[in-house]
Design a protein around this motif. Structure first.
Motif, PDB file in Angstrom:
ATOM      1  N   THR A 140      23.043  29.421  -5.394  1.00  0.00           N
ATOM      2  CA  THR A 140      24.107  28.350  -5.254  1.00  0.00           C
ATOM      3  C   THR A 140      24.582  28.469  -3.891  1.00  0.00           C
ATOM      4  O   THR A 140      24.191  29.417  -2.970  1.00  0.00           O
ATOM      5  CB  THR A 140      25.436  28.606  -6.105  1.00  0.00           C
ATOM      6  N   SER A 197      24.517  33.799  -6.240  1.00  0.00           N
ATOM      7  CA  SER A 197      25.191  33.403  -4.915  1.00  0.00           C
ATOM      8  C   SER A 197      24.956  34.800  -3.992  1.00  0.00           C
ATOM      9  O   SER A 197      25.482  35.747  -4.442  1.00  0.00           O
ATOM     10  CB  SER A 197      26.661  32.900  -5.018  1.00  0.00           C
ATOM     11  N   TRP A 255      22.094  31.459 -12.199  1.00  0.00           N
ATOM     12  CA  TRP A 255      22.609  30.768 -11.033  1.00  0.00           C
ATOM     13  C   TRP A 255      23.380  32.093 -10.523  1.00  0.00           C
ATOM     14  O   TRP A 255      24.009  32.868 -10.902  1.00  0.00           O
ATOM     15  CB  TRP A 255      23.690  29.929 -11.533  1.00  0.00           C
ATOM     16  N   VAL A 273      28.387  24.179 -10.341  1.00  0.00           N
ATOM     17  CA  VAL A 273      27.752  24.705 -11.277  1.00  0.00           C
ATOM     18  C   VAL A 273      27.932  24.359 -12.926  1.00  0.00           C
ATOM     19  O   VAL A 273      26.999  24.218 -13.612  1.00  0.00           O
ATOM     20  CB  VAL A 273      28.219  26.325 -11.376  1.00  0.00           C
TER      21      VAL A 273
END
Length: 221
Positions: free
Chosen positions: A198, A176, A174, A212
């Motif tokens: 994300t 960002s 994950w 998350v």
């Protein structure tokens, strides 16, 4: 300007495993989960995510938040992680564990999976905001582990050579574009993993973001 303080979430901890509680080895229906923090972090970084797992029915004995010396080489940490996993499997009676990591925890755990036999003991692996291909933020800290996190380091060249997601492990990341610590932002992406970009989440925000958390719990279920 990016700085090493962005890695910092708690005081540097001594290398030790901190199972939330001990329990007898019994037959299990799901994998125990081991949480591996990042540079200059601690097991307490995982308090909110551990609480979410417990709300989903996990017991204390199935959840291990691990402290280690983040200044040492990630190779040393990988060897220590191997012993932690062996202990958790023996204690719980499980045949495989799941590993959830934040930041630099993704690197030492990947080294364990690739070079220390971990791919045979781990079912699911999660990297939240991991510098899997390096981060320029590490240029301003000088621990052995920081040198290994720098883009183009020998450690990363070896780790990412060939198959980035070896074995039958289910890999997930994950990341960002709002992560102020991982530069470049997509350094977290691992070839062969389920890579999720994300919304706008800060580096430390990955530890407390509800979306998350839900994704991770679904991923390892």
């Amino acid at each position: 300007m990016r700085g090493t303080r962005l890695f910092v979430t708690a005081a540097l901890a001594a290398a030790t495993s901190l199972p939330l509680t001990a329990g007898p080895a019994t037959a299990v229906e799901r994998n125990p989960v081991i949480f591996v923090h990042g540079w200059n972090g601690s097991a307490s970084n995982w308090n909110e995510l551990v609480a979410d797992f417990k709300a989903d029915g996990y017991t204390d004995g199935e959840l291990t938040a691990w402290n280690y010396n983040t200044s040492q080489s990630n190779k040393t940490t990988a060897d220590q992680l191997s012993a932690v996993v062996d202990d958790v499997l023996a204690r719980t009676g499980a045949t495989e564990a799941d590993i959830v990591t934040h930041s630099m925890g993704g690197l030492n755990s990947r080294w364990y999976l690739k070079f220390v036999g971990g791919a045979d003991e781990v079912d699911d692996w999660v990297s939240l905001a991991g510098p899997n291909h390096g981060t320029t933020s590490a240029n301003s800290c000088f621990d052995a582990s920081c040198v290994e996190m720098r883009p183009g380091s020998e450690f990363l060249a070896t780790l990412n050579d060939g198959d980035e997601s070896p074995g039958a492990v289910n890999y997930g990341t994950w990341w960002s574009t709002c992560d102020e610590t991982i530069d470049p932002d997509d350094s977290t992406v691992v070839s062969g993993a389920r890579n999720t970009q994300t919304g706008c989440i800060t580096h430390l925000g990955f530890l407390t973001d509800d979306g998350v958390s839900q994704d991770v719990r679904t991923f390892v279920a």
